[in-house]
Design an enzyme around this catalytic site. Sequence first.
Site, PDB file in Angstrom:
ATOM      1  N   ASP B   9     -10.230  21.662  -2.506  1.00  5.06           N
ATOM      2  CA  ASP B   9     -10.532  20.387  -1.862  1.00  5.06           C
ATOM      3  C   ASP B   9     -11.165  20.687  -0.513  1.00  5.06           C
ATOM      4  O   ASP B   9     -11.074  21.786   0.011  1.00  5.06           O
ATOM      5  CB  ASP B   9      -9.245  19.581  -1.660  1.00  5.06           C
ATOM      6  CG  ASP B   9      -9.516  18.245  -0.962  1.00  5.06           C
ATOM      7  OD1 ASP B   9     -10.460  17.547  -1.365  1.00  5.06           O
ATOM      8  OD2 ASP B   9      -8.788  17.910  -0.008  1.00  5.06           O
ATOM      9  N   SER B  10     -11.790  19.676   0.069  1.00  6.15           N
ATOM     10  CA  SER B  10     -12.349  19.836   1.407  1.00  6.15           C
ATOM     11  C   SER B  10     -11.257  20.013   2.465  1.00  6.15           C
ATOM     12  O   SER B  10     -11.512  20.569   3.518  1.00  6.15           O
ATOM     13  CB  SER B  10     -13.215  18.630   1.755  1.00  6.15           C
ATOM     14  OG  SER B  10     -12.466  17.442   1.641  1.00  6.15           O
ATOM     15  N   TYR B  41     -16.073  16.212   3.455  1.00  8.19           N
ATOM     16  CA  TYR B  41     -17.284  16.251   2.644  1.00  8.19           C
ATOM     17  C   TYR B  41     -17.883  14.840   2.467  1.00  8.19           C
ATOM     18  O   TYR B  41     -19.061  14.702   2.143  1.00  8.19           O
ATOM     19  CB  TYR B  41     -16.982  16.818   1.250  1.00  8.19           C
ATOM     20  CG  TYR B  41     -16.748  18.314   1.171  1.00  8.19           C
ATOM     21  CD1 TYR B  41     -16.702  19.129   2.300  1.00  8.19           C
ATOM     22  CD2 TYR B  41     -16.573  18.923  -0.073  1.00  8.19           C
ATOM     23  CE1 TYR B  41     -16.487  20.502   2.186  1.00  8.19           C
ATOM     24  CE2 TYR B  41     -16.365  20.294  -0.191  1.00  8.19           C
ATOM     25  CZ  TYR B  41     -16.317  21.079   0.929  1.00  8.19           C
ATOM     26  OH  TYR B  41     -16.107  22.441   0.806  1.00  8.19           O
ATOM     27  N   CYS B  72     -11.369  17.108  -5.377  1.00 13.03           N
ATOM     28  CA  CYS B  72     -12.009  16.357  -4.302  1.00 13.03           C
ATOM     29  C   CYS B  72     -13.065  15.499  -4.977  1.00 13.03           C
ATOM     30  O   CYS B  72     -13.906  16.016  -5.715  1.00 13.03           O
ATOM     31  CB  CYS B  72     -12.659  17.342  -3.324  1.00 13.03           C
ATOM     32  SG  CYS B  72     -13.774  16.579  -2.105  1.00 13.03           S
ATOM     33  N   GLU B 152      -4.716  10.538   7.073  1.00 14.14           N
ATOM     34  CA  GLU B 152      -4.455  11.805   7.771  1.00 14.14           C
ATOM     35  C   GLU B 152      -3.600  11.603   9.011  1.00 14.14           C
ATOM     36  O   GLU B 152      -2.818  12.471   9.384  1.00 14.14           O
ATOM     37  CB  GLU B 152      -5.776  12.501   8.131  1.00 14.14           C
ATOM     38  CG  GLU B 152      -6.535  12.915   6.889  1.00 14.14           C
ATOM     39  CD  GLU B 152      -7.346  14.188   7.053  1.00 14.14           C
ATOM     40  OE1 GLU B 152      -7.442  14.726   8.168  1.00 14.14           O
ATOM     41  OE2 GLU B 152      -7.884  14.650   6.027  1.00 14.14           O
ATOM     42  N   CYS B 183     -10.622   8.651  -4.171  1.00 13.68           N
ATOM     43  CA  CYS B 183     -10.563   9.640  -3.097  1.00 13.68           C
ATOM     44  C   CYS B 183      -9.105  10.067  -3.041  1.00 13.68           C
ATOM     45  O   CYS B 183      -8.207   9.223  -3.089  1.00 13.68           O
ATOM     46  CB  CYS B 183     -10.999   9.021  -1.771  1.00 13.68           C
ATOM     47  SG  CYS B 183     -10.700  10.094  -0.338  1.00 13.68           S
ATOM     48  N   HIS B 185      -7.234  10.901  -0.822  1.00  9.91           N
ATOM     49  CA  HIS B 185      -6.433  10.411   0.298  1.00  9.91           C
ATOM     50  C   HIS B 185      -5.801   9.047   0.013  1.00  9.91           C
ATOM     51  O   HIS B 185      -4.799   8.680   0.613  1.00  9.91           O
ATOM     52  CB  HIS B 185      -7.295  10.250   1.556  1.00  9.91           C
ATOM     53  CG  HIS B 185      -7.595  11.526   2.259  1.00  9.91           C
ATOM     54  ND1 HIS B 185      -8.502  12.436   1.784  1.00  9.91           N
ATOM     55  CD2 HIS B 185      -7.121  12.041   3.419  1.00  9.91           C
ATOM     56  CE1 HIS B 185      -8.574  13.459   2.624  1.00  9.91           C
ATOM     57  NE2 HIS B 185      -7.747  13.248   3.629  1.00  9.91           N
TER      58      HIS B 185
END
Lengths: 274, 274
Positions: B9-10, B41, B72, B152, B183, B185
């Site tokens: 993943d990024s 990304y 990702c 995050e 995504c 996240h």
Amino acid sequence: MDRPIGVFDSGVGGLTVLRALAHELPDEDLLYLGDTARVPYGTRSPETVIKYAQRVAAHMWSSGIKALVVACNTATAHALPTLQASGEALGIPVVGVVEPGVEAATKATVTGRVAVAGTEGTIRSRRYQDALERRGLEPVGVACPLFVSLAEEGWTDGEVPRLVAEAYLGGLREGPDTLILGCTHYPLLTSAIASVLPDVRLVDSASATAQVVARELEARGLIAESPGGTTRFLVTDNLDRFVRVGERFLGQRPEHVELVDLPAPHGPFAGTPS
Amino acid sequence: MDRPIGVFDSGVGGLTVLRALAHELPDEDLLYLGDTARVPYGTRSPETVIKYAQRVAAHMWSSGIKALVVACNTATAHALPTLQASGEALGIPVVGVVEPGVEAATKATVTGRVAVAGTEGTIRSRRYQDALERRGLEPVGVACPLFVSLAEEGWTDGEVPRLVAEAYLGGLREGPDTLILGCTHYPLLTSAIASVLPDVRLVDSASATAQVVARELEARGLIAESPGGTTRFLVTDNLDRFVRVGERFLGQRPEHVELVDLPAPHGPFAGTPS
């Protein structure tokens, strides 16, 4: 001296500094580089920021700049000493945004209690806090990571930015009389920040930095001999997004934008000078 | 086959996929790489994402992985065909997160109207929308860039994430019956998203991806021969932040984390295969 002044940032944020420079020094040619392939710097380690900044500085040096402005607080916080040592060796001035902001805040404060808002990297570096302490001031640092995304998405007015500003900065209401906007993105959020801290002076280092640059050029005899006033932009990725998002930071659409690929650094600015 | 499964993943987002893999395949050894020197990304150009993804894949290949999971969405959207062609040549399966998410959404929808939320890059790539259309469904894509920072920063509950979710997704209330969280996240923001779209099915591709990986390993005779179940982590920058922020995504503190420097790519996975 008709070489351009180089202005570098991790992305679009430094355009607020570029704008102040164009205002302060309208006859100078400006070359801006946004390292959009590696943005943001704010969450990276000092070592990585130094490496990225060296790569950018090396490229700008090879483009023939006469001075380098590090228009990014995180890059200034981590990489300025390294870049200045290289600049010294090459005979070009390297100016960051931290000292000019600290100077401006020192003039603005009455109580001596000064806050600084910035990225995680800038606040952790303690570069601002240490500089304020050296002037006998009482600093407090606050990392406001979400401000960058809000500014880039154009989410600068209304309830969301106000609530985010309240969460980060509400605790400062009874404290400092001055707040340094220690990230080039934050001036776009001035109205949200001011609504949370109506009695606090907000210091934006952009114009303070432009004045320091003018002073340096004067002192070194580097002022443009004939009126130029052109601006060129280089980006390392995603030119379209730079133009679209950059417009909000620059106050007008960036024109003459070119995509560049930065090779691994070599030559001047590439390594830590001895 | 006791080589590890590589998961890349990024940054930290792919940890939600790693977690699903560890649950689905508890005997497998897992090697995770977060490209934290180049994250995010989601705002980069397709060309740059492909270059970064190749660099990571080349490093993981040299570490002896038996399969590669591109955990990702942006990397899957831009780089999966390139990585799969290299994987084909090297004889290892390469699985992305888009197709499994689309499959799961196809099963979940009743009306055939499916929305996908993702980064700017993922939505612009139209990878999800095209895959949904190929199945005869009616897709709508929504870029939700601020969700990444909210997740995050751990800002997953309360008024701010709810208002942000309302701004991005409120317009979908009368539309699709299914929303793909496109995504890695976004699963952290499930409660905010569900409060805005209470009647919409939310599809998280993490467990769907884990099932596809299990199927691939079975089909190719690559299932671990002896119970392993170890997990190692590699990051390209800022190990401390990875551990701190990653804990929220993994559900536990990442252990056995190492910092690696990825050189410019060479060898397998490094270039576009002919």
